[in-house]
Design a protein around this motif. Structure first.
Motif, mmCIF file in Angstrom:
data_model
loop_
_atom_site.group_PDB
_atom_site.id
_atom_site.type_symbol
_atom_site.label_atom_id
_atom_site.label_comp_id
_atom_site.label_asym_id
_atom_site.label_seq_id
_atom_site.Cartn_x
_atom_site.Cartn_y
_atom_site.Cartn_z
ATOM 1 N N ALA A 80 0.865 -1.322 -0.049
ATOM 2 C CA ALA A 80 -0.009 -0.054 0.004
ATOM 3 C C ALA A 80 0.830 1.192 -0.180
ATOM 4 O O ALA A 80 0.301 2.131 -0.618
ATOM 5 N N LEU A 81 2.006 1.277 0.638
ATOM 6 C CA LEU A 81 2.893 2.419 0.645
ATOM 7 C C LEU A 81 3.437 2.844 -0.586
ATOM 8 O O LEU A 81 3.890 3.883 -0.800
ATOM 9 N N VAL A 82 3.524 1.869 -1.487
ATOM 10 C CA VAL A 82 4.165 2.149 -2.804
ATOM 11 C C VAL A 82 3.262 3.177 -3.497
ATOM 12 O O VAL A 82 3.665 4.015 -4.227
ATOM 13 N N TRP A 83 1.995 3.222 -3.107
ATOM 14 C CA TRP A 83 0.891 4.116 -3.734
ATOM 15 C C TRP A 83 1.157 5.387 -3.452
ATOM 16 O O TRP A 83 0.369 6.546 -4.042
ATOM 17 N N LEU A 84 2.268 5.808 -2.635
ATOM 18 C CA LEU A 84 2.743 7.474 -2.523
ATOM 19 C C LEU A 84 3.189 7.653 -3.660
ATOM 20 O O LEU A 84 3.073 9.137 -4.025
ATOM 21 N N THR A 85 3.552 6.972 -4.726
ATOM 22 C CA THR A 85 3.859 7.332 -6.106
ATOM 23 C C THR A 85 2.843 6.996 -6.774
ATOM 24 O O THR A 85 2.367 6.102 -7.002
ATOM 25 N N ASN A 86 2.095 8.212 -7.300
ATOM 26 C CA ASN A 86 0.935 8.087 -8.063
ATOM 27 C C ASN A 86 1.193 9.270 -9.219
ATOM 28 O O ASN A 86 2.408 9.991 -9.246
ATOM 29 N N PRO A 87 0.280 9.240 -10.065
ATOM 30 C CA PRO A 87 0.590 10.341 -11.063
ATOM 31 C C PRO A 87 0.590 11.802 -10.954
ATOM 32 O O PRO A 87 1.358 12.571 -11.412
ATOM 33 N N LEU A 88 -0.092 12.116 -9.450
ATOM 34 C CA LEU A 88 0.296 13.532 -9.129
ATOM 35 C C LEU A 88 1.674 13.653 -8.068
ATOM 36 O O LEU A 88 2.197 14.812 -8.504
ATOM 37 N N THR A 89 2.050 12.425 -7.492
ATOM 38 C CA THR A 89 3.444 12.707 -6.913
ATOM 39 C C THR A 89 4.641 12.245 -7.479
ATOM 40 O O THR A 89 5.693 12.883 -7.100
ATOM 41 N N ILE A 90 4.486 11.485 -8.679
ATOM 42 C CA ILE A 90 5.700 10.995 -9.290
ATOM 43 C C ILE A 90 6.465 12.319 -9.703
ATOM 44 O O ILE A 90 7.936 12.127 -9.235
ATOM 45 N N PRO A 91 6.023 13.339 -10.318
ATOM 46 C CA PRO A 91 6.992 14.309 -10.870
ATOM 47 C C PRO A 91 7.665 14.956 -9.887
ATOM 48 O O PRO A 91 8.904 14.923 -9.789
#
Length: 178
Positions: A80-91
């Motif tokens: 679940a913590l991997v979802w910290l990286t998502n389309p909004l946070t990746i850049p």
């Protein structure tokens, strides 16, 4: 506590173990450590999940699951913590990691020109940024993993101490009222 909320939100152990797509993992999913919600397992899961969130490659969830199994920490929290990286946070996350990598390597940041989203543009630019991006991702991911691990262990300990103090106060109040 958040423990009960987390247990309700995540799939239960038996549902995951019996899922058709995951049956090939067999005995590894039957390790009770992957499902426990204790200080060691949750702190380790935070370390795994935060580290894998900064891996700049696809299949972060698979990597988090494999590391959770290898380190015998909570599987659901790790993934679940991997979802910290998502389309909004990746850049911003990876740009920060890239800047950290540049700083560690002592090289100036490469600023691409003529941006147009295409595989050719990305391939050309990636050749300029891959070393600082990977180094920065490793350093930031490792730092956050350590901070998450020790932060959760500290938070858990403080929570347990506070609960004991509350019990003692209630016990003393009950004794005083009798």
């Amino acid at each position: 506590m958040a423990k009960r909320i987390i247990q309700r939100l995540f799939p239960n152990r038996h549902a995951v173990q019996e899922h058709k797509a995951l049956r090939f993992l067999g005995r590894w999913l039957h390790d009770p450590s992957l499902w426990h919600m204790n200080r060691r397992s949750v702190a380790g899961a935070f370390a795994v999940g935060l580290f894998m969130a900064f891996v700049p490659f696809p299949a972060q969830m698979v990597g988090a699951a494999l590391l959770a199994v290898a380190f015998r920490v909570n599987l659901a929290i790790s993934v679940a913590l991997v979802w910290l990286t998502n389309p909004l946070t990746i850049p911003p996350m990876f740009y920060f990691a890239y800047l950290v990598g540049n700083w560690l390597l002592g090289v100036p940041a490469h600023h691409p020109t003529n941006f147009h989203l295409s595989a050719a543009w990305f391939q050309n630019e990636f050749s300029h940024i891959w070393q600082p991006l990977l180094l920065g991702s490793f350093v930031v991911g490792s730092s956050l993993a350590l901070a998450g691990y020790f932060g959760i262990r500290l938070f858990w300990r403080l929570y347990v101490i506070r609960r004991w103090q509350q019990r003692l106060r209630r016990h003393h109040q009950d004794d005083a009222s009798h």
